[in-house]
Design an enzyme around this catalytic site. Sequence first.
Site, PDB file in Angstrom:
ATOM      1  N   PRO A 234       0.786  -1.241   0.000  1.00 48.69           N
ATOM      2  CA  PRO A 234       0.000   0.000   0.000  1.00 48.69           C
ATOM      3  C   PRO A 234       0.815   1.287   0.000  1.00 48.69           C
ATOM      4  CG  PRO A 234       0.050  -0.946   2.199  1.00 48.69           C
ATOM      5  CD  PRO A 234       0.798  -1.913   1.313  1.00 48.69           C
ATOM      6  N   GLY A 236       3.902   2.251   1.837  1.00 44.65           N
ATOM      7  CA  GLY A 236       4.695   2.798   2.941  1.00 44.65           C
ATOM      8  C   GLY A 236       6.096   3.189   2.484  1.00 44.65           C
ATOM      9  N   ASP A 296      10.500  -4.944  -2.596  1.00 43.63           N
ATOM     10  CA  ASP A 296       9.882  -5.439  -1.351  1.00 43.63           C
ATOM     11  C   ASP A 296       9.028  -6.629  -1.777  1.00 43.63           C
ATOM     12  OD1 ASP A 296       9.102  -5.564   1.268  1.00 43.63           O
ATOM     13  OD2 ASP A 296       7.591  -4.001   1.105  1.00 43.63           O
ATOM     14  N   CYS A 349       9.414  -9.448   4.341  1.00 42.65           N
ATOM     15  CA  CYS A 349       8.947  -9.399   5.737  1.00 42.65           C
ATOM     16  C   CYS A 349       8.701 -10.825   6.217  1.00 42.65           C
ATOM     17  CB  CYS A 349       7.705  -8.531   5.872  1.00 42.65           C
ATOM     18  SG  CYS A 349       6.327  -9.035   4.827  1.00 42.65           S
TER      19      CYS A 349
HETATM   20  C1  SAM Z   1       5.089  -6.947   0.772  1.00 45.48           C
HETATM   21  S1  SAM Z   1       3.821  -6.164  -0.116  1.00 45.48           S
HETATM   22  C2  SAM Z   1       4.542  -4.616  -0.434  1.00 45.48           C
HETATM   23  C3  SAM Z   1       4.441  -3.579   0.658  1.00 45.48           C
HETATM   24  C4  SAM Z   1       4.873  -2.214   0.162  1.00 45.48           C
HETATM   25  N1  SAM Z   1       6.182  -2.225  -0.461  1.00 45.48           N
HETATM   26  C5  SAM Z   1       4.849  -1.161   1.249  1.00 45.48           C
HETATM   27  O1  SAM Z   1       5.897  -0.773   1.737  1.00 45.48           O
HETATM   28  O2  SAM Z   1       3.759  -0.695   1.585  1.00 45.48           O
HETATM   29  C6  SAM Z   1       3.959  -6.955  -1.665  1.00 45.48           C
HETATM   30  C7  SAM Z   1       3.154  -6.334  -2.798  1.00 45.48           C
HETATM   31  O3  SAM Z   1       3.662  -6.847  -4.006  1.00 45.48           O
HETATM   32  C8  SAM Z   1       2.610  -6.960  -4.944  1.00 45.48           C
HETATM   33  N2  SAM Z   1       3.120  -7.872  -5.975  1.00 45.48           N
HETATM   34  C9  SAM Z   1       3.276  -9.213  -5.882  1.00 45.48           C
HETATM   35  N3  SAM Z   1       3.830  -9.700  -7.017  1.00 45.48           N
HETATM   36  C10 SAM Z   1       4.037  -8.634  -7.835  1.00 45.48           C
HETATM   37  C11 SAM Z   1       4.583  -8.491  -9.142  1.00 45.48           C
HETATM   38  N4  SAM Z   1       5.017  -9.548  -9.833  1.00 45.48           N
HETATM   39  N5  SAM Z   1       4.635  -7.253  -9.674  1.00 45.48           N
HETATM   40  C12 SAM Z   1       4.191  -6.176  -8.995  1.00 45.48           C
HETATM   41  N6  SAM Z   1       3.649  -6.249  -7.762  1.00 45.48           N
HETATM   42  C13 SAM Z   1       3.584  -7.462  -7.181  1.00 45.48           C
HETATM   43  C14 SAM Z   1       1.463  -7.461  -4.099  1.00 45.48           C
HETATM   44  O4  SAM Z   1       0.217  -7.214  -4.727  1.00 45.48           O
HETATM   45  C15 SAM Z   1       1.668  -6.642  -2.821  1.00 45.48           C
HETATM   46  O5  SAM Z   1       0.938  -5.437  -2.888  1.00 45.48           O
END
Ligand code: SAM
Length: 415
Positions: A234, A236, A296, A349
């Site tokens: 989201p 951060g 991330d 994480c």
């Molecule tokens: C760990 S969360 C990220 C949290 C975010 N970086 C923050 O600091 O708020 C992982 C995110 O990666 C997205 N995601 C997963 N695979 C992805 C991909 N191949 N390309 C882009 N986004 C991806 C997911 O939908 C999710 O929103």
Amino acid sequence: MPSNPTRSAALALLTAVLERRRALDEALDALPGHLQPRDRAAAHRIAAAVLRRLGSLDAVLEPYLRREPSPPAMQALRIGAADLLLLGTPAHAAVAEAVALAPRPLAGLVNAVLRKVAAEGPAALEELDAARLDTPAWLWSAWHAAYGPKVRAIAEAHTRPAPLDLSLAPGAAAPEGAEILPNGTARLAPGTRITELPGFAEGGFWAQDAAASLPARLLAPSPGGRVADLCAAPGGKTAQLAAMGAKVTAVEKDPHRAERLRENLARLRLDADLVVADALDWSAGHQGRFDSVLLDAPCTATGTIRRHPEVQLLRRPKDVPKLTETQAALIEAAAGLLAPGGRLVVATCSLQPEEGEAHLARIAALGLTPEPVRPEEVPGLEEAVTAQGALRTRPDLWAEKGGMDGFFVARFRRG
Ligand SMILES: C[S@@+](CC[C@H](N)C(=O)[O-])C[C@H]1O[C@@H](n2cnc3c(N)ncnc32)[C@H](O)[C@@H]1O
């Protein structure tokens, strides 16, 4: 007595998580729109308490049950037991409300069992090994293999609700009563509702665990530097990078989560280019274009169990290799985006070493040079810097301040 809205909502949350294997946040979003924010928050608190302490609650209930009753009755019993043993609800109210939740034919059973729990449960709970009971065996073994005897402190940290951690927008004051941690995070008591804090609507801060603020700090882009923030929602870390003055391209594949990122940036009055795309596909067209990249990566999220207690119940051992493979592909894509001399920070994480330490050799094999984290870059967390120069936080670190999420962070440079 009709059931009250808070406990009916708590029952709906538990049903969604335990019977339909939904994430708790997803289940919260699916609650009826007319539910008051206060009831929603209280339902979340009850459901999270049950999920966090499921093993202990079931162990207290078990001697009073000849066999496990139907799922709705079992959830009513768990809610009643959490009210009685963990949440300080007066006994008569806890029992009456659980009885009202139970299916009619089982109301008598729920009443009888919870009266026993009210009388004998506190002493029974004291006797239990909560850390063991509330942790699935496969996670206990994996953490024991990775962290030795610290597994107990990790599991104990998961039995307590996490504080509310805020990252502050540039120049914004911390909300009253916040403790400022060595990394700059403003920490408030568990259960604090961010939307009710003065300064929220004005974009003074956003929710972000202290450990989650470290990857962007270690990337440390220069003002005006081109940064790709992969897997961004989201947002951060996008917000942190934008607040540092970087020119951020945030890539997120889930359109709903991307919308949340957009709303968060608008509230914070911060700017980033948002791309709704799979980073694996998108990166192919943007090779060598960025001064720095933050990845991330999606992971098992076992480092966030304090905040998302259902993670330990929903994850399975087979998720680890599957996600590790996804992370490896994303790491390769992220590395390809770097301009010569560019910096890559990879974060997950997760507490599972397969999703952290095991990636180091893979990243080096892509021709990137490690740029070790220096202890002075992470004041108060010097012990989290590993022999390889990565950062490994755990929920039992800063225990006296309320702990932190488990993160793995590593930094590299393209030669
Ligand atoms: C760990 S969360 C990220 C949290 C975010 N970086 C923050 O600091 O708020 C992982 C995110 O990666 C997205 N995601 C997963 N695979 C992805 C991909 N191949 N390309 C882009 N986004 C991806 C997911 O939908 C999710 O929103």
